[in-house]
Every structure is written in C-alpha cells, then in structure tokens.
Design a protein around this motif. Structure first.
Motif, PDB file in Angstrom:
ATOM      1  N   TYR A 137       0.786  -1.231   0.000  1.00  0.00           N
ATOM      2  CA  TYR A 137       0.000   0.000   0.000  1.00  0.00           C
ATOM      3  C   TYR A 137       0.824   1.290   0.000  1.00  0.00           C
ATOM      4  O   TYR A 137       0.330   2.325  -0.470  1.00  0.00           O
ATOM      5  CB  TYR A 137      -0.950   0.002   1.191  1.00  0.00           C
ATOM      6  N   SER A 138       2.038   1.282   0.509  1.00  0.00           N
ATOM      7  CA  SER A 138       2.788   2.543   0.589  1.00  0.00           C
ATOM      8  C   SER A 138       3.113   3.163  -0.771  1.00  0.00           C
ATOM      9  O   SER A 138       3.218   4.391  -0.871  1.00  0.00           O
ATOM     10  CB  SER A 138       4.073   2.358   1.412  1.00  0.00           C
ATOM     11  N   PRO A 139       3.259   2.369  -1.869  1.00  0.00           N
ATOM     12  CA  PRO A 139       3.522   3.023  -3.162  1.00  0.00           C
ATOM     13  C   PRO A 139       2.291   3.660  -3.791  1.00  0.00           C
ATOM     14  O   PRO A 139       2.413   4.399  -4.766  1.00  0.00           O
ATOM     15  CB  PRO A 139       4.022   1.857  -4.039  1.00  0.00           C
ATOM     16  N   GLU A 140       1.091   3.371  -3.261  1.00  0.00           N
ATOM     17  CA  GLU A 140      -0.133   3.864  -3.876  1.00  0.00           C
ATOM     18  C   GLU A 140      -0.182   5.391  -3.866  1.00  0.00           C
ATOM     19  O   GLU A 140       0.127   6.024  -2.858  1.00  0.00           O
ATOM     20  CB  GLU A 140      -1.358   3.319  -3.136  1.00  0.00           C
ATOM     21  N   VAL A 141      -0.597   5.950  -4.982  1.00  0.00           N
ATOM     22  CA  VAL A 141      -0.726   7.394  -5.096  1.00  0.00           C
ATOM     23  C   VAL A 141      -2.176   7.825  -4.908  1.00  0.00           C
ATOM     24  O   VAL A 141      -2.481   8.708  -4.102  1.00  0.00           O
ATOM     25  CB  VAL A 141      -0.208   7.886  -6.467  1.00  0.00           C
ATOM     26  N   ARG A 142      -3.100   7.181  -5.609  1.00  0.00           N
ATOM     27  CA  ARG A 142      -4.501   7.606  -5.567  1.00  0.00           C
ATOM     28  C   ARG A 142      -5.288   6.970  -4.419  1.00  0.00           C
ATOM     29  O   ARG A 142      -6.206   7.587  -3.894  1.00  0.00           O
ATOM     30  CB  ARG A 142      -5.180   7.270  -6.901  1.00  0.00           C
ATOM     31  N   HIS A 143      -4.940   5.731  -4.059  1.00  0.00           N
ATOM     32  CA  HIS A 143      -5.728   5.029  -3.046  1.00  0.00           C
ATOM     33  C   HIS A 143      -4.831   4.393  -1.969  1.00  0.00           C
ATOM     34  O   HIS A 143      -4.883   3.183  -1.747  1.00  0.00           O
ATOM     35  CB  HIS A 143      -6.588   3.944  -3.701  1.00  0.00           C
ATOM     36  N   PRO A 144      -4.016   5.201  -1.292  1.00  0.00           N
ATOM     37  CA  PRO A 144      -3.147   4.610  -0.262  1.00  0.00           C
ATOM     38  C   PRO A 144      -3.909   4.150   0.972  1.00  0.00           C
ATOM     39  O   PRO A 144      -3.439   3.283   1.702  1.00  0.00           O
ATOM     40  CB  PRO A 144      -2.191   5.752   0.069  1.00  0.00           C
ATOM     41  N   VAL A 145      -5.086   4.746   1.223  1.00  0.00           N
ATOM     42  CA  VAL A 145      -5.871   4.411   2.415  1.00  0.00           C
ATOM     43  C   VAL A 145      -7.346   4.331   2.032  1.00  0.00           C
ATOM     44  O   VAL A 145      -7.765   4.805   0.974  1.00  0.00           O
ATOM     45  CB  VAL A 145      -5.686   5.458   3.540  1.00  0.00           C
ATOM     46  N   GLU A 146      -8.138   3.711   2.927  1.00  0.00           N
ATOM     47  CA  GLU A 146      -9.590   3.662   2.725  1.00  0.00           C
ATOM     48  C   GLU A 146     -10.262   4.920   3.272  1.00  0.00           C
ATOM     49  O   GLU A 146     -11.216   5.430   2.687  1.00  0.00           O
ATOM     50  CB  GLU A 146     -10.177   2.438   3.425  1.00  0.00           C
ATOM     51  N   VAL A 147      -9.800   5.380   4.448  1.00  0.00           N
ATOM     52  CA  VAL A 147     -10.382   6.550   5.104  1.00  0.00           C
ATOM     53  C   VAL A 147      -9.252   7.543   5.379  1.00  0.00           C
ATOM     54  O   VAL A 147      -8.236   7.181   5.975  1.00  0.00           O
ATOM     55  CB  VAL A 147     -11.084   6.170   6.422  1.00  0.00           C
ATOM     56  N   GLY A 148      -9.420   8.778   4.930  1.00  0.00           N
ATOM     57  CA  GLY A 148      -8.370   9.770   5.056  1.00  0.00           C
ATOM     58  C   GLY A 148      -8.288  10.400   6.433  1.00  0.00           C
ATOM     59  O   GLY A 148      -9.192  10.259   7.275  1.00  0.00           O
ATOM     60  N   ALA A 149      -7.201  11.129   6.656  1.00  0.00           N
ATOM     61  CA  ALA A 149      -6.964  11.772   7.950  1.00  0.00           C
ATOM     62  C   ALA A 149      -8.008  12.836   8.267  1.00  0.00           C
ATOM     63  O   ALA A 149      -8.215  13.174   9.434  1.00  0.00           O
ATOM     64  CB  ALA A 149      -5.565  12.394   7.968  1.00  0.00           C
ATOM     65  N   ASP A 150      -8.688  13.365   7.251  1.00  0.00           N
ATOM     66  CA  ASP A 150      -9.730  14.351   7.506  1.00  0.00           C
ATOM     67  C   ASP A 150     -10.945  13.749   8.206  1.00  0.00           C
ATOM     68  O   ASP A 150     -11.802  14.476   8.700  1.00  0.00           O
ATOM     69  CB  ASP A 150     -10.151  15.021   6.200  1.00  0.00           C
ATOM     70  N   GLN A 151     -10.996  12.417   8.259  1.00  0.00           N
ATOM     71  CA  GLN A 151     -12.061  11.711   8.974  1.00  0.00           C
ATOM     72  C   GLN A 151     -11.460  10.839  10.081  1.00  0.00           C
ATOM     73  O   GLN A 151     -11.896   9.714  10.308  1.00  0.00           O
ATOM     74  CB  GLN A 151     -12.874  10.850   8.017  1.00  0.00           C
ATOM     75  N   GLU A 152     -10.465  11.371  10.757  1.00  0.00           N
ATOM     76  CA  GLU A 152      -9.730  10.579  11.740  1.00  0.00           C
ATOM     77  C   GLU A 152     -10.631   9.998  12.829  1.00  0.00           C
ATOM     78  O   GLU A 152     -10.476   8.829  13.217  1.00  0.00           O
ATOM     79  CB  GLU A 152      -8.631  11.424  12.379  1.00  0.00           C
ATOM     80  N   ALA A 153     -11.553  10.792  13.355  1.00  0.00           N
ATOM     81  CA  ALA A 153     -12.427  10.303  14.427  1.00  0.00           C
ATOM     82  C   ALA A 153     -13.242   9.105  13.949  1.00  0.00           C
ATOM     83  O   ALA A 153     -13.370   8.092  14.653  1.00  0.00           O
ATOM     84  CB  ALA A 153     -13.348  11.419  14.912  1.00  0.00           C
ATOM     85  N   HIS A 154     -13.791   9.213  12.742  1.00  0.00           N
ATOM     86  CA  HIS A 154     -14.550   8.093  12.169  1.00  0.00           C
ATOM     87  C   HIS A 154     -13.642   6.881  11.944  1.00  0.00           C
ATOM     88  O   HIS A 154     -14.027   5.743  12.240  1.00  0.00           O
ATOM     89  CB  HIS A 154     -15.185   8.520  10.849  1.00  0.00           C
ATOM     90  N   LEU A 155     -12.440   7.125  11.408  1.00  0.00           N
ATOM     91  CA  LEU A 155     -11.489   6.045  11.134  1.00  0.00           C
ATOM     92  C   LEU A 155     -11.171   5.259  12.400  1.00  0.00           C
ATOM     93  O   LEU A 155     -11.243   4.023  12.418  1.00  0.00           O
ATOM     94  CB  LEU A 155     -10.201   6.630  10.544  1.00  0.00           C
ATOM     95  N   VAL A 156     -10.828   5.963  13.478  1.00  0.00           N
ATOM     96  CA  VAL A 156     -10.447   5.298  14.726  1.00  0.00           C
ATOM     97  C   VAL A 156     -11.634   4.544  15.323  1.00  0.00           C
ATOM     98  O   VAL A 156     -11.492   3.409  15.794  1.00  0.00           O
ATOM     99  CB  VAL A 156      -9.885   6.327  15.718  1.00  0.00           C
TER     100      VAL A 156
END
Length: 255
Positions: A126-145
C-alpha cells in the motif's frame, strides 16, 4: 441460456489469473459496474504479486548436488507445491471476509515474527499507492479510529507523530490470520511513508520489548502489549530513523 452469475470463486480465480478467457471477460464486465469490488480484487492481485516477489527467489535456488538425477522431477514438484501453497495463502487472506473466524492463540514465540512479516507485506503493497493509499483519510480521523476500534473489538489509536516529522494520511482495514487488522499510514514532508500495523491476535502475550526485523527491503520494529500487537514499517528510511518514529509510537501507546 443466461450466463452463470459471478461468484466469489470466480473473483478469486480472476485475481490469481486462472480463469478461461470467456469467463474472464464476464468477470471484467461485472467488475466494471462495481468499482468497490474492482478495487478489492485489485488489492488482492497486488498482494499476490508482492508474495510472489518475496518467495520466487526460493524456487530459483539451485538444488544440492546430493540429489543427483532427481534434480528435474524434484524441482518441478517443489515449484508446483510452492505455488500451490502460495495460492492457498492468497485465497485464505482474500476469503477471510466471507466468514467469521474464532480467534485461536498462536504460540507466543511466533506472534511477533509472523506479525512483522505480514506488516512488511502490507507496507510494500500500500505505501507506493498514489490515488488510493488508504480507505479513510486523515480528515475523517475520528470516524477512522471509531470504525477500526469497532471492527477489531478493542480500542485502537492513531498516534500523533508530528514531533518526529510525520502526519497521518489515513488508514484501512485488513484481513489478518484470525481477525481484522488496522493499518495506519503516515507521511513526512519529503513524501516518505511509514505504516503502523495493529492487530488483536496476541492475547495472553505480555512481551513489550522492541524487536527488529528486515523483510526484503522493508524494515520493521514490532512489539506486543498484552492483547494488542504493533508493527511499524518503512522501506525508505534507515534503521535509526525508523527507531525514532517507533519509539514515539511506543511512548504514546505504552505510556
């Protein structure tokens, strides 16, 4: 006669490159109308490629001379057996989401090394991914956690690593040996990424000391604290620099 419906077996065979051309076209058409499924299968294919890259050098090793004339048959058998086991491993990882699995305790001595290997594979995938490195971004950290904590059945945290130069990119849910795994990704101003792999399969293990491993080009610091196991990975920074980040994570999660 209408065409047979696309099954999970078809999807996994497609991910492994084992479908007949006509069925492959049907699966590709089915995936084209379902972007989320297409992304899931693409992730499995990337994982398969990573695993093949990790184990293919083993199959290329020369056979010891003592085997003499048995060389060719033995190599054919070893290669077939190796790829069969690889297929079973990939299929097992992909198929985990289709059923509930009751966790079984792994031997204490194996918990860390298995975790480090899986963490390294996840990082390399996953670390080389440019467009989809994560499912939920840091802007939704509370939801992610909250989401990852619910799925793992235990409170998890995304450490704050700004003091050591890394900001949260986001995270995703991964399948583990016996249950779900949380995977957080961080990035520094130079674009270098580190990933934190968190699992809950280490129940009963009270070893908290740091351990270090190298899996191919990926460096990993890992530790187990009671129920939770952690592994911090990177393939782009030195062991000393990775240790500084791992220590920052450890201090926050194990104050």
């Amino acid at each position: 006669m209408s065409e047979a419906p696309i099954t999970e077996s078809d999807l996994q065979a497609y991910a492994d490159g084992r479908l007949e051309p006509q069925r492959r076209l049907a699966v590709e058409a089915w995936l084209a109308a379902r972007p989320e499924e297409a992304e899931r299968i693409a992730d499995y294919r990337k994982l398969a490629e990573t695993l093949r890259g990790a184990y293919e050098p083993v199959f290329a090793e020369a056979l010891p001379r003592r085997f003499g004339r048995a060389r060719a048959p033995w190599r054919r058998f070893a290669l077939a057996a190796g790829w069969m086991m690889l297929g079973i491993l990939i299929g097992g990882i992909a198929g985990w989401e289709l059923r509930e699995v009751r966790p079984t305790a792994a031997p204490a001595a194996d918990v860390g090394t298995v975790m480090a290997r899986r963490a390294a594979i996840a990082h390399a995938t996953y670390s080389p991914e440019v467009r989809h490195p994560v499912e939920v971004g840091a802007d939704q950290e509370a939801h992610l956690v909250a989401w990852l904590s619910k799925r793992l059945g235990s409170p998890v945290r995304a450490p704050k690593l700004e003091d050591v130069g890394y900001n949260l990119v986001g995270g995703r849910l991964l399948p583990g040996d016996n249950g779900p795994v949380a995977h957080f990704m961080y990035q520094c101003s130079r674009g270098t990424r580190v990933t934190l792999y968190v699992r809950t399969e280490a129940s009963g293990n009270r070893e908290t000391a740091f351990r270090y491993a190298e899996e191919g080009k990926v460096r990993v610091f890992y530790w187990v604290d009671r129920k939770l196991g952690y592994a911090l990975s990177s393939g782009d920074i030195s062991k000393d620099d990775l240790f500084k980040v791992a220590n920052a994570v450890y201090q926050q999660l194990n104050p």
